[in-house]
Write a protein that holds these residues in place. Structure first.
Motif, PDB file in Angstrom:
ATOM      1  N   PRO A 102       7.722   8.716   3.361  1.00 34.85           N
ATOM      2  CA  PRO A 102       7.857   9.917   2.002  1.00 34.85           C
ATOM      3  C   PRO A 102       9.342   9.867   1.537  1.00 34.85           C
ATOM      4  CG  PRO A 102       7.885  10.670   4.487  1.00 34.85           C
ATOM      5  CD  PRO A 102       7.450   9.318   4.500  1.00 34.85           C
ATOM      6  N   TYR A 139      11.336  15.170   0.905  1.00 33.41           N
ATOM      7  CA  TYR A 139      10.096  16.228   1.391  1.00 33.41           C
ATOM      8  C   TYR A 139      10.740  16.665   2.722  1.00 33.41           C
ATOM      9  CZ  TYR A 139       6.478  14.979  -2.038  1.00 33.41           C
ATOM     10  OH  TYR A 139       5.646  14.750  -3.213  1.00 33.41           O
ATOM     11  N   ASP A 145       0.776  -1.018  -0.171  1.00 34.05           N
ATOM     12  CA  ASP A 145       0.073   0.096   0.056  1.00 34.05           C
ATOM     13  C   ASP A 145       0.854   1.253  -0.084  1.00 34.05           C
ATOM     14  OD1 ASP A 145      -2.012   1.922   0.271  1.00 34.05           O
ATOM     15  OD2 ASP A 145      -2.598   1.219   2.405  1.00 34.05           O
ATOM     16  N   PRO A 146       0.647   2.073  -0.750  1.00 34.22           N
ATOM     17  CA  PRO A 146       1.762   3.423  -1.060  1.00 34.22           C
ATOM     18  C   PRO A 146       1.588   4.134   0.275  1.00 34.22           C
ATOM     19  CG  PRO A 146       0.326   3.134  -3.121  1.00 34.22           C
ATOM     20  CD  PRO A 146      -0.306   2.103  -2.108  1.00 34.22           C
ATOM     21  N   SER A 147       0.264   4.196   0.932  1.00 33.10           N
ATOM     22  CA  SER A 147       0.112   5.052   1.950  1.00 33.10           C
ATOM     23  C   SER A 147       0.977   4.420   2.981  1.00 33.10           C
ATOM     24  CB  SER A 147      -1.200   5.056   2.565  1.00 33.10           C
ATOM     25  OG  SER A 147      -1.662   3.857   2.733  1.00 33.10           O
ATOM     26  N   SER A 148       1.386   3.575   3.034  1.00 35.72           N
ATOM     27  CA  SER A 148       2.273   2.840   4.155  1.00 35.72           C
ATOM     28  C   SER A 148       3.711   2.872   4.147  1.00 35.72           C
ATOM     29  CB  SER A 148       1.995   1.375   4.540  1.00 35.72           C
ATOM     30  OG  SER A 148       2.539   0.633   3.415  1.00 35.72           O
ATOM     31  N   GLU A 149       4.236   3.551   2.769  1.00 41.43           N
ATOM     32  CA  GLU A 149       5.460   3.756   2.559  1.00 41.43           C
ATOM     33  C   GLU A 149       5.978   5.263   3.022  1.00 41.43           C
ATOM     34  OE1 GLU A 149       7.524   2.010   0.566  1.00 41.43           O
ATOM     35  OE2 GLU A 149       6.204   0.504   0.588  1.00 41.43           O
TER      36      GLU A 149
END
Length: 72
Positions: free
Chosen positions: A68, A72, A62-66
């Motif tokens: 940043p 950034y 899941d990209p949201s668990s990666e």
């Protein structure tokens, strides 16, 4: 038929029966081995599918668990 002929036929039938009993025992053993192998193969397949699902889950995380990106 005389007694010798009947006795010869009886011996032949007993011999055939013994061979048939041995063939049935051999087939039974082969069937048991085949069932054992099939169960083992089914377990291996189940494990391989589970491993594949796990590795696909790791690959398509899941990209949201990666975290940043560093910029950034």
């Amino acid at each position: 038929m005389d007694l010798a002929t009947l006795e010869a036929r009886l011996v032949e039938l007993e011999t055939r029966l013994a061979f048939q009993e041995q063939a049935i025992a051999d087939l039974s053993d082969a069937l048991a081995a085949s069932r054992t192998e099939a169960a083992r193969n089914a377990e291996l397949l189940r494990q391989a599918l589970q491993d594949l699902k796990q590795s696909r889950g790791d690959f398509f995380a899941d990209p949201s668990s990666e975290p940043p990106p560093p910029h950034y």
